[in-house]
Write a protein that holds these residues in place. Structure first.
Motif, PDB file in Angstrom:
ATOM      1  N   LYS A 113       0.846  -1.209   0.000  1.00 21.54           N
ATOM      2  CA  LYS A 113       0.000   0.000   0.000  1.00 21.54           C
ATOM      3  C   LYS A 113       0.872   1.245   0.000  1.00 21.54           C
ATOM      4  O   LYS A 113       1.770   1.383   0.849  1.00 21.54           O
ATOM      5  CB  LYS A 113      -0.916  -0.001   1.229  1.00 21.54           C
ATOM      6  N   ASN A 115       1.042   5.717  -0.807  1.00 25.12           N
ATOM      7  CA  ASN A 115       0.273   6.954  -0.957  1.00 25.12           C
ATOM      8  C   ASN A 115       1.217   8.143  -1.142  1.00 25.12           C
ATOM      9  O   ASN A 115       2.196   8.270  -0.400  1.00 25.12           O
ATOM     10  CB  ASN A 115      -0.585   7.185   0.297  1.00 25.12           C
ATOM     11  N   PRO A 155      -6.864   9.866   8.218  1.00 22.38           N
ATOM     12  CA  PRO A 155      -7.325   9.262   6.957  1.00 22.38           C
ATOM     13  C   PRO A 155      -6.221   8.505   6.237  1.00 22.38           C
ATOM     14  O   PRO A 155      -6.471   7.476   5.613  1.00 22.38           O
ATOM     15  CB  PRO A 155      -7.784  10.472   6.126  1.00 22.38           C
ATOM     16  N   LEU A 156      -4.989   9.034   6.325  1.00 22.77           N
ATOM     17  CA  LEU A 156      -3.862   8.361   5.680  1.00 22.77           C
ATOM     18  C   LEU A 156      -3.543   7.045   6.404  1.00 22.77           C
ATOM     19  O   LEU A 156      -3.293   6.013   5.767  1.00 22.77           O
ATOM     20  CB  LEU A 156      -2.646   9.303   5.691  1.00 22.77           C
ATOM     21  N   ASP A 158      -5.637   5.298   8.057  1.00 19.43           N
ATOM     22  CA  ASP A 158      -6.725   4.359   7.721  1.00 19.43           C
ATOM     23  C   ASP A 158      -6.488   3.741   6.353  1.00 19.43           C
ATOM     24  O   ASP A 158      -6.681   2.541   6.142  1.00 19.43           O
ATOM     25  CB  ASP A 158      -8.078   5.091   7.720  1.00 19.43           C
ATOM     26  N   LYS A 159      -6.054   4.592   5.408  1.00 17.24           N
ATOM     27  CA  LYS A 159      -5.877   4.102   4.047  1.00 17.24           C
ATOM     28  C   LYS A 159      -4.733   3.075   3.972  1.00 17.24           C
ATOM     29  O   LYS A 159      -4.844   2.047   3.300  1.00 17.24           O
ATOM     30  CB  LYS A 159      -5.583   5.280   3.111  1.00 17.24           C
ATOM     31  N   LEU A 160      -3.641   3.394   4.695  1.00 21.99           N
ATOM     32  CA  LEU A 160      -2.499   2.473   4.660  1.00 21.99           C
ATOM     33  C   LEU A 160      -2.615   1.368   5.715  1.00 21.99           C
ATOM     34  O   LEU A 160      -1.786   0.479   5.770  1.00 21.99           O
ATOM     35  CB  LEU A 160      -1.194   3.252   4.895  1.00 21.99           C
ATOM     36  N   GLN A 161      -3.645   1.508   6.539  1.00 19.20           N
ATOM     37  CA  GLN A 161      -3.907   0.538   7.629  1.00 19.20           C
ATOM     38  C   GLN A 161      -2.677   0.415   8.546  1.00 19.20           C
ATOM     39  O   GLN A 161      -2.168  -0.670   8.793  1.00 19.20           O
ATOM     40  CB  GLN A 161      -4.306  -0.825   7.067  1.00 19.20           C
ATOM     41  N   ARG A 199      -5.213  13.646   4.960  1.00 21.82           N
ATOM     42  CA  ARG A 199      -4.968  12.414   4.208  1.00 21.82           C
ATOM     43  C   ARG A 199      -3.671  12.465   3.401  1.00 21.82           C
ATOM     44  O   ARG A 199      -3.317  11.485   2.745  1.00 21.82           O
ATOM     45  CB  ARG A 199      -6.163  12.079   3.312  1.00 21.82           C
ATOM     46  N   SER A 200      -2.986  13.621   3.409  1.00 22.48           N
ATOM     47  CA  SER A 200      -1.794  13.692   2.562  1.00 22.48           C
ATOM     48  C   SER A 200      -0.610  14.391   3.232  1.00 22.48           C
ATOM     49  O   SER A 200       0.363  14.695   2.558  1.00 22.48           O
ATOM     50  CB  SER A 200      -2.140  14.437   1.258  1.00 22.48           C
TER      51      SER A 200
END
Lengths: 407, 230
Positions: A113, A115, A155-156, A158-161, A199-200
C-alpha cells in the motif's frame, strides 16, 4: 395615515389565517435564506481560518525565487539559516510566532500500500503545531531529537492501515534532485477534521527532514502567525527590506476569497429567487383582498379618497405582511443558524482542491446577511404589492361600488 | 346658481357589442336647499343620473355642473377632490367600512379633508348626536342594525359640510319604521343645515317627503314637478 394604518391592520385581521400563512411563507423563505447565508459565511470563515491555521499562516517568508508549486529543495530556492530568520521575524511586535517549515514531496508505503504525501519538516516545539498536537488521536507528538519517528493523519493511517508503532517506508525527493528513502516509526496519528489536509500530510522533525532531503540548515518557508490579521500590512512593510519574498494570507488564499465573493453574488440571486417565489403568495393574498373589498374601495373613492391613498393603504398592508414575515423569518432563521453554528451538519470528506474544508458545515450569521436578506424581503414584498395596489387604485368608483366588474 | 345642473347628458354603457342607453339627454338643475326625489322604475336612469351629479362617473355627452363648475371632463383625482369637498353620498347598501367603528366611519371624510383631531372630534360628536347614535358610536357596522348603519352613513355624508348630498335608494334595505326614521332625519337635517338633498327612490312612501319629484323613464325626464305631499 393613522387611519390608513388602522384600516390596513384590521383588514389583515379580517382573514387572520390567510394573513398568517402569507407571513409564514415569507418567513420560511427568509429563514432558509438566513440558514444558507450563515452556512456560506461559516464555511468561508472556517475554510480561511483552517487554511491560515494549518497551511498558510498569515504570512510566509520565502526565498526570492521559491516556487510554491514545484516544492523545490534546491538550496537557492530555500531560506538559509531559517531559525535565525524566524527569530528575527518573531521579534517584531505584531508577530505572535514564526517558525521554519520545510516542504518535500514523498511516497509513504507499507507493504503493497502506497500513498503520495507532502512531507513537512517542523519545529515540534513551536506552538504553530498546536492544531496537530491537539488533534492527536493516538500515540505521541514527535520531538526535535527524534530521528526515526513521523506523524501522519488519521485518513492516511486508515488508508495504509497503519497504527502507532508500525514501521512505514518514506521515499522523498532531495535537494540534489535525487530521491532517498528510509523506514520510519509511526509515533502518532492526528486528526484536524480537515480530511483534505490530513490524508496527505506527514510531519517530520525539521532536522530529520533537512537531513533526509539534504537541505541542511534550510527551510522552504518561515510560517508566521500574527497577533491580529489586520496587522498584515504593517509586518509586510517591516520585512520589505529583507532579501526574501513575503507572501500574505490574502495572496495564498485567493481562491477562498474569490469563492466568498462569488458566493455573496450567488446569495443575492438566491435571495431574489426564493423571495420572488414567496412574493407570489403575498400578491395572491393582496389580489384576493382587492377582490373582496371592491365595494369598500368604491366607498372610499366615493367619499373622496384619491388613488394614491388607496394604493398607500395596500402598500401599508403589504408592509405589515412583510414585517410580520420578516419577524417570523428572523426567529426561525435565527434558530436554524444557531443550530448550524453550535451543532453543524456533517458532510464528511468533501474537500475541494485549493480549499480546506472541515468534515462538518458550521454556520455563522453576520449582521450584513440579516440586514440584506430582510431588506430584500421587504422590498420584494412591496414590489409584489404594486400590482394589487394599482388594481385597487385604478378601479372606477361606480364599478367598485357595484362590486366591481371585470377586473 | 344651481348646486348641480346637468345639460343634455347621455350615458351609454357598452358591454361587448351591446350598447345600453342609460340616459338619453337629460337636462335639469337643483337649487340650493332643495329636497328632491328622483323617481322612476328600475332601469329608468335614476342611479346613473345620481352618479353623474356626484362626479362618480362621466357622461358620454353633455355637461354636468357642480356649483357652476363644469365637472364633465375632470380626471379621476380632480373628481375625487370635488366629491371630497362638495358632495356626500348615502347608498342603498349602507356602504360603511366594516373594519371601522361608526365613529371612525364618520371621521373618514374629515381625515381626507385634513381636519385637525380636535375639529374631527367635535364634528363627529355633533353628527353622532344629530343621528342619535351616541350609544353606538364605538360599534362596528356588523354590530349595528340596518337603520343604525344608514344613520351612520347619513352622518358621514354630512361630515364635510357638503353642499349636496346624493342618496341612492336610502330606504330600500330598511323596514318601514327604520325607513321612516331615516327620511325624517334627512328632512330635519335639510331644514336645519340647508344642505341640498337629491335622492333616488321608487318607494311612494319616500318621495312624499320631497319638495320636488323628478320622474325618469327610459333615460329621459318625463315629469319635473312638485311633490304630491308638498
Amino acid at each position: 395615515m393613522k387611519t390608513l394604518i388602522k384600516m390596513a391592520f384590521r383588514d389583515l385581521g379580517r382573514n387572520r389565517r390567510r394573513s398568517l400563512f402569507s407571513m409564514l411563507a415569507l418567513g420560511m423563505g427568509l429563514a432558509l435564506l438566513l440558514l444558507i447565508a450563515s452556512i456560506y459565511e461559516g464555511q468561508m470563515r472556517l475554510s480561511l481560518d483552517t487554511a491560515i491555521r494549518l497551511q498558510t499562516g498569515h504570512l510566509q517568508v520565502r526565498a526570492a525565487n521559491y516556487n510554491e508549486n514545484k516544492t523545490s529543495l534546491a538550496w537557492e530556492d530555500l531560506v538559509a539559516d531559517p531559525q535565525l530568520v524566524a527569530s528575527q521575524v518573531a521579534s517584531l511586535p505584531a508577530v505572535e510566532l514564526a517558525t521554519p517549515r520545510l516542504y518535500a514531496s514523498g511516497i509513504l508505503s507499507l507493504g503493497e500500500k502506497t500513498n503520495g504525501v507532502r512531507v513537512i519538516g517542523i519545529d515540534p516545539d513551536s506552538t504553530a503545531n498546536q492544531p496537530f498536537r491537539l488533534g492527536l488521536v493516538s500515540g505521541e507528538f514527535i520531538t526535535a531529537e527524534d530521528r526515526q519517528g513521523l506523524l501522519l493523519g488519521q485518513p492516511l493511517a486508515d488508508k495504509l492501515q497503519v497504527e502507532v508503532g508500525d514501521q512505514v517506508n518514506l521515499l522523498v525527493n532531495t535537494a540534489s534532485g535525487e530521491v532517498d528513502e528510509q523506514n520510519f516509526t509511526v509515533r502518532g496519528i492526528y486528526d484536524t477534521h480537515t480530511p483534505g489536509y490530513d490524508r496527505s500530510t506527514v510531519f517530520l522533525p525539521l532536522a530529520k527532514a533537512q537531513a533526509i532531503t539534504q537541505s541542511e540548515n534550510h527551510a522552504s518557508i518561515i510560517f508566521i502567525l500574527l497577533k491580529d490579521r489586520d496587522l498584515t500590512g504593517a509586518v509586510v512593510n517591516a520585512l520589505s527590506s529583507s532579501p526574501y519574498q513575503v507572501v500574505t494570507w490574502e495572496k495564498m488564499n485567493e481562491l477562498v476569497l474569490q469563492t466568498e465573493e462569488f458566493s455573496n453574488a450567488f446569495l443575492y440571486v438566491l435571495y431574489l429567487i426564493v423571495l420572488g417565489i414567496t412574493a407570489t403568495v403575498i400578491v395572491n393574498t393582496l389580489v384576493m383582498a382587492v377582490f373582496e373589498r371592491t365595494r369598500e374601495i368604491g366607498i372610499l373613492s366615493a367619499v373622496g379618497m384619491k388613488s394614491n391613498h388607496i394604493m398607500a393603504m395596500f402598500f401599508i398592508e403589504s408592509s405589515m405582511l412583510a414585517i410580520g414575515g420578516i419577524i417570523i423569518g428572523l426567529i426561525l432563521g435565527g434558530l436554524m443558524a444557531w443550530y448550524a453554528k453550535t451543532v453543524g451538519f456533517y458532510i464528511g470528506d468533501m474537500g475541494v482542491t485549493g480549499m480546506l474544508y472541515g468534515d462538518r458545515l458550521y454556520g455563522h450569521l453576520v449582521f450584513e446577511d440579516i440586514a440584506s436578506a430582510s431588506l430584500v424581503a421587504f422590498i420584494i414584498t412591496l414590489v409584489a404589492s404594486l400590482y394589487p395596489a394599482i388594481l385597487a387604485a385604478r378601479m372606477e368608483p361606480v364599478e367598485a361600488l357595484h362590486g366591481g366588474k371585470q377586473l | 346658481m344651481e348646486v348641480t345642473k346637468v345639460e343634455n347628458v347621455t350615458r351609454v354603457y357598452t358591454v361587448g357589442d351591446v350598447e345600453t342607453h342609460a340616459l338619453r339627454g337629460v337636462t335639469l338643475g337643483i337649487q340650493p336647499g332643495e329636497f328632491t326625489a328622483l323617481v322612476g322604475p328600475s332601469g329608468s336612469g335614476k342611479t346613473t343620473l345620481l352618479q353623474l351629479m356626484g362626479c362618480l362617473d362621466q357622461p358620454t355627452s353633455g355637461q354636468v355642473f357642480i356649483n357652476g363648475k363644469d365637472v364633465s371632463q375632470l380626471n379621476r383625482n380632480q373628481r375625487a377632490d370635488m366629491r371630497r369637498g362638495t358632495i356626500g353620498f348615502i347608498f342603498q347598501f349602507f356602504a360603511l367600512i366594516p373594519t371601522l367603528t361608526a365613529y371612525e366611519n364618520i371621521e373618514v371624510p374629515l381625515l381626507l379633508n385634513g381636519h385637525t383631531p380636535a375639529e374631527r372630534r367635535k364634528r363627529v360628536q355633533q353628527l353622532i348626536e344629530a343621528v342619535d347614535l351616541v350609544e353606538r358610536a364605538h360599534h362596528r357596522p356588523d354590530q349595528l342594525s340596518g337603520g343604525q348603519q344608514q344613520r351612520v352613513a347619513i352622518a358621514r355624508a354630512l361630515a364635510s359640510t357638503p353642499s349636496l348630498i346624493l342618496a341612492d335608494e336610502p330606504t330600500a334595505n330598511l323596514d318601514t319604521e327604520n325607513g321612516k326614521q331615516v327620511m325624517e332625519i334627512m328632512t330635519r337635517l335639510n331644514q336645519e343645515t340647508g344642505v341640498t338633498f337629491v335622492f333616488a327612490t321608487h318607494d311612494p312612501r319616500v318621495f312624499t317627503y320631497a319638495h320636488r319629484v323628478i320622474t325618469l323613464q327610459d333615460g329621459l325626464v318625463v315629469e319635473n314637478g312638485k311633490s304630491p305631499r308638498k
